[in-house]
Scaffold this motif. Structure first.
Motif, PDB file in Angstrom:
ATOM      1  N   ILE A  20     -26.973 -87.951  56.114  1.00 39.14           N
ATOM      2  CA  ILE A  20     -25.644 -87.546  56.561  1.00 39.14           C
ATOM      3  C   ILE A  20     -25.395 -87.981  57.996  1.00 39.14           C
ATOM      4  CG2 ILE A  20     -24.116 -85.564  56.910  1.00 39.14           C
ATOM      5  CD1 ILE A  20     -25.970 -84.061  54.926  1.00 39.14           C
ATOM      6  N   SER A  68     -27.653 -90.678  49.000  1.00 41.55           N
ATOM      7  CA  SER A  68     -28.157 -89.440  48.397  1.00 41.55           C
ATOM      8  C   SER A  68     -29.014 -89.776  47.194  1.00 41.55           C
ATOM      9  CB  SER A  68     -27.004 -88.522  47.978  1.00 41.55           C
ATOM     10  OG  SER A  68     -26.265 -89.132  46.943  1.00 41.55           O
ATOM     11  N   GLN A  96     -30.011 -85.876  51.030  1.00 45.63           N
ATOM     12  CA  GLN A  96     -28.858 -86.632  51.496  1.00 45.63           C
ATOM     13  C   GLN A  96     -29.126 -87.148  52.896  1.00 45.63           C
ATOM     14  OE1 GLN A  96     -25.649 -83.807  51.519  1.00 45.63           O
ATOM     15  NE2 GLN A  96     -24.973 -84.417  49.481  1.00 45.63           N
ATOM     16  N   LYS A 121     -19.837 -87.859  57.028  1.00 45.35           N
ATOM     17  CA  LYS A 121     -19.952 -88.635  55.799  1.00 45.35           C
ATOM     18  C   LYS A 121     -21.393 -88.662  55.307  1.00 45.35           C
ATOM     19  CE  LYS A 121     -16.090 -91.689  56.606  1.00 45.35           C
ATOM     20  NZ  LYS A 121     -15.655 -93.078  56.646  1.00 45.35           N
ATOM     21  N   THR A 122     -21.541 -88.648  53.986  1.00 45.11           N
ATOM     22  CA  THR A 122     -22.843 -88.835  53.362  1.00 45.11           C
ATOM     23  C   THR A 122     -23.065 -90.323  53.169  1.00 45.11           C
ATOM     24  OG1 THR A 122     -22.682 -86.716  52.244  1.00 45.11           O
ATOM     25  CG2 THR A 122     -24.250 -88.289  51.359  1.00 45.11           C
TER      26      THR A 122
END
Length: 115
Positions: free
Chosen positions: A43, A53, A41, A49-50
């Motif tokens: 981040i 991914s 991911q 917030k991501t």
């Protein structure tokens, strides 16, 4: 109950996360590996917030774990470039930098990410 090996990884993870934080300009690339799959991911820790991914579950017909980890790194780099992300901070999440974690990092570098 966590095993001794898992406790060691979590201790290393905490010491790494004390020093590393992802920002809007340079987010954090976090890696998680299980026995069967590998996940990554990107981040932004400031907003929580991501941004992108990828995982080996998204790939079709991946047999070799190291090859699939490299493909996950390339896929993540492609998704990141679509979002305008070019440089990240690598968070190995307490895992040793070899094998699948190293293959994912090299795949992300080949895909165009800088870290």
């Amino acid at each position: 109950m966590a095993t001794k090996k898992e406790q060691r990884r979590l201790r290393i993870k905490r010491s790494i996360r004390k020093r590393i934080t992802g920002t809007q300009s340079r987010p954090r690339l976090s890696v998680f590996r299980s026995n069967k799959c590998i996940y990554a991911q990107i981040i932004d820790d400031v907003d929580g917030k991501t941004l992108a991914s990828a995982s080996s579950l998204e790939l079709e017909g991946s047999k070799n774990n190291i090859e699939s980890a490299g493909a996950v790194g390339k896929l993540l780099a492609e998704k990141a470039s679509n979002n305008g992300i070019t440089s990240v901070i690598f968070d190995r999440n307490g895992y040793l930098y070899h094998g699948r974690v190293k293959a994912l990092a090299e795949g992300a570098r080949e895909g165009g990410l800088k870290f």
